[in-house]
Scaffold this active site. Structure first.
Site, PDB file in Angstrom:
ATOM      1  N   ASP A  33       0.845  -1.193   0.000  1.00  0.00           N
ATOM      2  CA  ASP A  33       0.000   0.000   0.000  1.00  0.00           C
ATOM      3  C   ASP A  33       0.882   1.246   0.000  1.00  0.00           C
ATOM      4  OD1 ASP A  33      -2.137   1.693   0.150  1.00  0.00           O
ATOM      5  OD2 ASP A  33      -2.773   1.120   2.157  1.00  0.00           O
TER       6      ASP A  33
ATOM      7  N   ASP B 266      -3.374   2.377  -5.843  1.00  0.00           N
ATOM      8  CA  ASP B 266      -2.210   2.484  -4.960  1.00  0.00           C
ATOM      9  C   ASP B 266      -2.077   1.320  -3.979  1.00  0.00           C
ATOM     10  OD1 ASP B 266      -4.403   3.160  -3.450  1.00  0.00           O
ATOM     11  OD2 ASP B 266      -3.502   4.926  -2.524  1.00  0.00           O
ATOM     12  N   GLU B 267      -2.796   0.225  -4.198  1.00  0.00           N
ATOM     13  CA  GLU B 267      -2.626  -0.920  -3.307  1.00  0.00           C
ATOM     14  C   GLU B 267      -2.996  -2.216  -4.012  1.00  0.00           C
ATOM     15  OE1 GLU B 267      -5.305  -1.621   0.112  1.00  0.00           O
ATOM     16  OE2 GLU B 267      -6.600  -0.061  -0.736  1.00  0.00           O
TER      17      GLU B 267
END
Length: 404
Positions: free
Chosen positions: A11, A101-102
């Site tokens: 993350d 983003d993860e």
């Protein structure tokens, strides 16, 4: 047997703000707020002063008067996300993207060629820092749930391994809000029964938990509290919904203003729907009150649709039904989501079960207007043509999404 992994949850830390700090050295180590009227994202330096995403810009500047406010650069965030996912793909072929983003990464069976899960996580963090210039936190655990909790606890810019023989020791002292599915209302119910930690939920009888929260939620939380999670990392899964939302400042909004924002959001999501060659049956209106309580209203049509006018009409009906509540509780966010997605060739059977006409495969037809507008926006940009009511109005940036 290994006492690690095999699942990583990776993350990126304060993603938008980290990209801004990477690209402008003068911002590094300083409180950064992305977005003006409403906070889209903020650096950890700003978070330490109480600033949070979706907070009104005026409140954020009161909490952190020395914050540097920068406009969002969605193209930069999209490019950074693509570069990070290239690192993920170089690490393992088993990557399940959760957002830009993860992601979850399955590194089981890679010990001989790549080392232990913790060594792989360390290398991944170095690669993201060297190749993309961004900090990333990684949780390592036996299940997806524990890996995600581990990364949350390890933030920012950290790595945390939850060994198999230490799962209860790690999880049980944490607050009940760490359990997936525990929001404000569920947390209040649990705390009212004296269940403030995950360990207390684990010690609570499952039948009593079901009586308190219902069968699905009760069994789900009981399993997670005992760190049971059978889900595996899944690749190639298409998204189950397409949505867009717009955070609002603390001031009140008239029904006319909300209608204009709603139209802009529907234009955005229906264009994404058609671009992904999907159709939708369920339209959901999402709102958030002044106290940040979230509410949803939805409607499901019989036949899947891609038509902007039809979806907007339904969304407006949902908004009209929500206006009395909005008047009483205020509104700080409005959003639209389309779900029950089908490929455009899918047909929902209905009595008398008549088959579609012979010939080309059935697809919910986009209107001529939708088709023309999509073509113009694809060629000249999303702002090339818009509704007259939206001229001169800020309807917020279009947040980058993962490919469908």
């Amino acid at each position: 047997m290994s006492n690690q992994g095999p699942i990583l949850h990776a993350d990126l830390d304060a993603f938008y703000a980290s990209v801004e700090q990477r690209d402008d050295p003068a911002l590094r180590g300083r409180p950064v707020i992305v977005g003006g009227g409403v906070v889209l994202a903020c650096s950890y330096e700003a978070k330490a002063r109480g600033v949070r995403s979706a907070m009104g810009g005026r409140q954020a500047r009161r909490l952190c008067p020395d914050a540097i406010v920068v406009p969002p650069r969605m193209s930069a965030y999209s490019a950074a996300s693509k570069a990070v996912f290239e690192v993920f793909a170089d690490t393992t072929p088993l990557v399940e993207a959760l957002s830009i983003d993860e992601a979850f990464l399955d590194v089981g069976g890679m010990a001989r060629i790549a080392g232990s899960p913790v060594h792989i996580a360390e290398r991944l963090r170095r690669e993201v820092a060297d190749r993309v210039g961004l900090p990333i936190t990684v949780g390592v655990a036996r299940t997806k749930f524990l890996a995600k909790v581990a990364s949350a606890v390890a933030k920012p810019d950290g790595l945390l391994n939850v060994p198999h023989n230490g799962e209860s020791a790690f999880l049980h002292p944490l607050p009940v809000e760490r359990l997936w599915g525990v929001g404000k209302v569920t947390a209040e119910k649990l705390r009212a029964r004296g269940l403030a930690t995950v360990g207390q939920v684990a010690a609570y009888d499952e039948a009593d938990l079901i009586s308190l929260l219902g069968p699905a939620t009760g069994r789900h939380l009981h399993a997670l509290a005992h760190h049971r999670d059978r889900r595996r990392v899944v690749t190639g899964r298409r998204r189950r919904s397409i949505g867009a939302q717009h955070a609002l400042g603390p001031r009140g909004r008239t029904p006319e203003e909300l209608d204009i924002l709603l139209a802009a959001l529907v234009d955005r999501v229906t264009r994404r729907l058609r671009r992904a060659e999907r159709s939708a049956r369920t339209i959901t209106l999402r709102t958030r009150a002044a106290d940040y309580t979230r509410r949803t209203r939805s409607y499901t049509v019989l036949q899947p649709t891609t038509d902007t006018a039809e979806i907007l009409s339904i969304a407006r009906t949902l908004l009209a039904a929500a206006l009395p509540t909005i008047h009483d509780e205020g509104i700080t966010l409005i959003g639209v989501a389309l779900s029950n997605l089908d490929p455009e060739g899918a047909v929902q059977l209905a009595l008398p079960l008549e088959a579609p006409a012979t010939g080309a495969r059935h697809r919910p037809p986009a209107t001529g207007l939708d088709t023309a507008l999509d073509s113009v926006r694809t060629r000249f940009g999303s702002a090339a043509v818009t509704r007259a009511a939206l001229l001169g109005r800020d309807v917020g940036p279009e947040v980058p999404l993962l490919p469908d």
